[in-house]
Scaffold this motif. Structure first.
Motif, PDB file in Angstrom:
ATOM      1  N   LYS A  42       0.925  -1.307   0.060  1.00  9.73           N
ATOM      2  CA  LYS A  42      -0.004   0.062  -0.042  1.00  9.73           C
ATOM      3  C   LYS A  42       0.888   1.250  -0.035  1.00  9.73           C
ATOM      4  CE  LYS A  42      -3.646   2.100   2.485  1.00  9.73           C
ATOM      5  NZ  LYS A  42      -4.551   2.212   3.635  1.00  9.73           N
ATOM      6  N   LYS A  43       1.869   1.130   0.908  1.00 11.05           N
ATOM      7  CA  LYS A  43       2.822   2.580   0.797  1.00 11.05           C
ATOM      8  C   LYS A  43       3.944   2.370  -0.196  1.00 11.05           C
ATOM      9  CE  LYS A  43       1.358   4.118   4.727  1.00 11.05           C
ATOM     10  NZ  LYS A  43       0.927   5.614   4.915  1.00 11.05           N
ATOM     11  N   ALA A  44       3.843   1.503  -1.097  1.00  2.00           N
ATOM     12  CA  ALA A  44       4.962   1.494  -2.120  1.00  2.00           C
ATOM     13  C   ALA A  44       4.565   2.379  -3.286  1.00  2.00           C
ATOM     14  CB  ALA A  44       5.179   0.191  -2.667  1.00  2.00           C
ATOM     15  N   THR A  45       5.506   2.840  -4.177  1.00  2.00           N
ATOM     16  CA  THR A  45       5.028   3.822  -5.185  1.00  2.00           C
ATOM     17  C   THR A  45       4.633   2.754  -6.381  1.00  2.00           C
ATOM     18  OG1 THR A  45       7.679   3.761  -5.966  1.00  2.00           O
ATOM     19  CG2 THR A  45       6.650   5.641  -4.627  1.00  2.00           C
ATOM     20  N   TYR A  46       3.743   3.367  -7.257  1.00  2.00           N
ATOM     21  CA  TYR A  46       3.302   2.463  -8.160  1.00  2.00           C
ATOM     22  C   TYR A  46       4.190   2.012  -9.236  1.00  2.00           C
ATOM     23  CZ  TYR A  46      -0.065   0.925 -11.840  1.00  2.00           C
ATOM     24  OH  TYR A  46      -0.609   0.268 -12.829  1.00  2.00           O
ATOM     25  N   ALA A  47       4.576   0.625  -9.531  1.00  2.00           N
ATOM     26  CA  ALA A  47       5.401   0.122 -10.560  1.00  2.00           C
ATOM     27  C   ALA A  47       4.974  -1.082 -11.335  1.00  2.00           C
ATOM     28  CB  ALA A  47       6.638  -0.249  -9.644  1.00  2.00           C
ATOM     29  N   CYS A  48       3.680  -0.959 -11.676  1.00  2.00           N
ATOM     30  CA  CYS A  48       2.894  -2.114 -12.119  1.00  2.00           C
ATOM     31  C   CYS A  48       3.232  -3.600 -11.530  1.00  2.00           C
ATOM     32  CB  CYS A  48       3.575  -2.222 -13.636  1.00  2.00           C
ATOM     33  SG  CYS A  48       3.389  -0.897 -14.563  1.00  2.00           S
ATOM     34  N   GLU A  50       5.895  -4.705  -9.995  1.00  2.00           N
ATOM     35  CA  GLU A  50       7.118  -5.081  -9.788  1.00  2.00           C
ATOM     36  C   GLU A  50       7.963  -4.439  -8.707  1.00  2.00           C
ATOM     37  OE1 GLU A  50       9.522  -4.522 -13.244  1.00  2.00           O
ATOM     38  OE2 GLU A  50       7.877  -4.793 -14.648  1.00  2.00           O
ATOM     39  N   PHE A  52      10.790  -2.085  -7.642  1.00  2.00           N
ATOM     40  CA  PHE A  52      11.730  -1.278  -8.278  1.00  2.00           C
ATOM     41  C   PHE A  52      12.548  -0.417  -7.219  1.00  2.00           C
ATOM     42  CE2 PHE A  52      12.879   2.349 -11.020  1.00  2.00           C
ATOM     43  CZ  PHE A  52      13.418   1.597 -12.027  1.00  2.00           C
ATOM     44  N   VAL A  54      14.113   2.376  -5.388  1.00  2.00           N
ATOM     45  CA  VAL A  54      14.022   3.803  -5.456  1.00  2.00           C
ATOM     46  C   VAL A  54      14.927   4.779  -5.804  1.00  2.00           C
ATOM     47  CG1 VAL A  54      13.269   5.898  -3.978  1.00  2.00           C
ATOM     48  CG2 VAL A  54      12.128   3.749  -3.544  1.00  2.00           C
ATOM     49  N   VAL A  57      15.803   5.833  -9.460  1.00  2.00           N
ATOM     50  CA  VAL A  57      14.887   6.920 -10.262  1.00  2.00           C
ATOM     51  C   VAL A  57      15.928   8.168 -10.303  1.00  2.00           C
ATOM     52  CG1 VAL A  57      12.959   8.314 -10.255  1.00  2.00           C
ATOM     53  CG2 VAL A  57      13.019   5.647  -9.623  1.00  2.00           C
ATOM     54  N   ARG A  58      16.284   8.673 -11.283  1.00  2.00           N
ATOM     55  CA  ARG A  58      16.941   9.962 -11.166  1.00  2.00           C
ATOM     56  C   ARG A  58      16.681  10.814 -12.560  1.00  2.00           C
ATOM     57  NH1 ARG A  58      22.543   8.147 -10.551  1.00  2.00           N
ATOM     58  NH2 ARG A  58      21.674   7.103  -8.644  1.00  2.00           N
ATOM     59  N   VAL A  59      16.638  12.296 -12.569  1.00  2.00           N
ATOM     60  CA  VAL A  59      16.421  12.735 -13.855  1.00  2.00           C
ATOM     61  C   VAL A  59      17.801  13.141 -14.409  1.00  2.00           C
ATOM     62  CG1 VAL A  59      15.622  15.090 -14.421  1.00  2.00           C
ATOM     63  CG2 VAL A  59      14.924  14.051 -12.471  1.00  2.00           C
ATOM     64  N   PHE A  64      19.454  17.930 -19.810  1.00  2.00           N
ATOM     65  CA  PHE A  64      18.390  18.917 -19.653  1.00  2.00           C
ATOM     66  C   PHE A  64      19.038  20.274 -19.602  1.00  2.00           C
ATOM     67  CE2 PHE A  64      14.547  19.891 -16.896  1.00  2.00           C
ATOM     68  CZ  PHE A  64      13.884  19.070 -17.771  1.00  2.00           C
TER      69      PHE A  64
END
Lengths: 114, 325
Positions: A42-48, A50, A52, A54, A57-59, A64
């Motif tokens: 429930k507290k995990a970020t949405y990842a289909c 899987e 994944f 954290v 995840v980087r920009v 840019f």
């Protein structure tokens, strides 16, 4: 409303932020609280579905940066054109043509790099 | 004389102010959804109120009463602040638009620059919302929103400046009054600028040909994937305010604003004209969004720089040569 000018801008910005904070607070009061027992999913970020990590995840800031510099230059050019309405005639036209040439050069340079 | 602060407060809070703008935001969302659905041969909102007119309000309160789930990985400060900022910024900017008379509530010389600044600020808020969510879909959506802004910001600024150069003022109210005294709308004088401005507003609103930051088929819900409950309600409200702001801007800068079409300027005529013109602009937006398909991000950015920026500069040159002023 011209006489109250120095006050009206901060008043209105504060007012709209206060309205949104009230809605936020009201939402917090009325919202369903959910069950006390929370699972990991429930507290995990949405990842289909899987798992994944954290940290990955980087920009991509390097790619840019080039865009940001181009944008900054052209934004300044646009704002100089924006304030050109006191001197109409040849000077703003020449200036616009220079900007147009700059855009063409930018596009050609991008085409050549490919 | 003692009544004056009271009238100002009523104006800010009730009639052309906050309450009226809330109603307008929900009403325009309904128009947009219903019209787009009818164009695509669907029914759209149907059950809440007469032909579903209360559906946006029902959606809003339903989202407020939902559980507010905060994932463990998010940046809590950004995650909380961005929905509030995203909805407050367009609401505050709407006070610069003249609705009840020839001048808006928050009118000053240079409020056009403020509007441009707020549009950029909204995109930065979107980027921060995606960045603070710490989900890959959100971050891709936020980066796409910013990339898209790098494409449409310059032609949008130039298209907003065209009417300002013609009217000789950077105030939206002054541009509206200029169109009233000249008896001609800016669309007839600068049709190129109008087209560019409508396209850029579509990109700003993330409507369908440019809904790249929240493309459902590619990246779930884009930058707003992780938001739920009251935060999602505020994000949707902010989107509605942006729709009102964009249509009011198109109407004010290019369609003569709140100036009545017939020649009797009275207190009732101003808001009715404003409503008529902005509803027409909203219908135009929803028609375009129902008809087109999504662009790719590289097509969008390069198309903007290749075609829209030169055309916007051409429009400025034409104005400087004396055509369209």
């Amino acid at each position: 409303m011209q006489d109250g000018l120095p006050y009206i801008l901060p008043i209105i910005f504060t007012l709209s932020i206060v309205i949104m904070l009230l809605i936020y607070w009201f939402g917090g009061k009325t919202a369903a609280k959910g069950s006390l027992k929370t699972t990991h999913g429930k507290k995990a970020t949405y990842a289909c579905g899987e798992d994944f990590p954290v940290e990955e995840v980087r920009v991509d800031l390097e790619r840019f940066f080039v865009f940001a510099v181009y944008f900054l230059i052209f934004d300044v050019l646009a704002f100089i054109l924006a304030t050109s309405f006191y001197t109409t005639g040849l000077i703003p036209i020449a200036y616009s043509l220079i900007v147009l040439a700059a855009v063409a050069a930018l596009l050609l340079a991008r085409g050549a790099r490919k | 004389m003692t009544l004056e602060p009271l009238i100002s407060a009523l104006q800010i809070l009730i009639f052309p102010g906050a309450f009226f703008l809330f109603c307008l935001a929900f009403f325009y969302e309904w128009i947009d959804r219903k019209f787009a659905a009818r164009v695509q041969n669907r029914y759209g909102p149907l059950f809440t109120g007469p032909s579903g007119i209360l559906q946006p309000i029902a959606d809003f309160f339903k989202l407020l009463s939902k559980e507010d789930i905060v994932p463990l990985a998010v940046d809590k400060l950004l995650f909380t602040l961005t929905p509030i900022l995203y909805s407050a910024l367009p609401l505050a900017t709407l006070f610069t638009i003249p609705i009840l008379s020839q001048t808006g509530i928050m009118t000053f010389e240079g409020d056009l620059i403020l509007v441009m600044f707020v549009f950029t600020l909204i995109t930065i808020t979107v980027f921060l919302a995606g960045y603070g969510s710490m989900s890959r879909f959100s971050i891709i959506g936020g980066v796409r929103a910013t990339l898209q802004m790098l494409g449409y910001e310059i032609p949008m600024g130039l298209a907003m400046v065209g009417p300002a150069i013609a009217a000789g003022s950077l105030s939206i109210s002054a541009i509206v009054q200029w169109q009233w005294t000249r008896w001609s709308w800016m669309v007839w004088l600068q049709p190129l600028g109008f087209i560019i401005f409508v396209i850029c507003m579509l990109a700003e609103l993330e409507l369908v040909p440019f809904d790249i930051p929240e493309a459902e088929t590619e990246i779930v819900a884009g930058w707003r994937t992780e938001f739920s409950g009251r935060k999602l309600a505020l994000l949707r409200l902010g989107k509605d305010f942006e729709l009102v702001l964009a249509s009011a801007l198109v109407a004010s800068l290019y369609l003569g604003g709140a100036q009545p079409i017939w020649s009797v300027p009275s207190v009732i005529a101003f808001p009715i004209t404003f409503l008529l013109k902005t509803v027409c602009v909203v219908l135009l937006f929803s028609l375009l969004r129902a008809v087109f398909a999504r662009f790719r991000i590289d097509q969008m950015v390069s198309g903007m720089w290749k075609y829209l920026v030169p055309l916007a500069i051409l429009q400025i040159i034409l104005i400087q040569l004396g055509i369209g002023r």
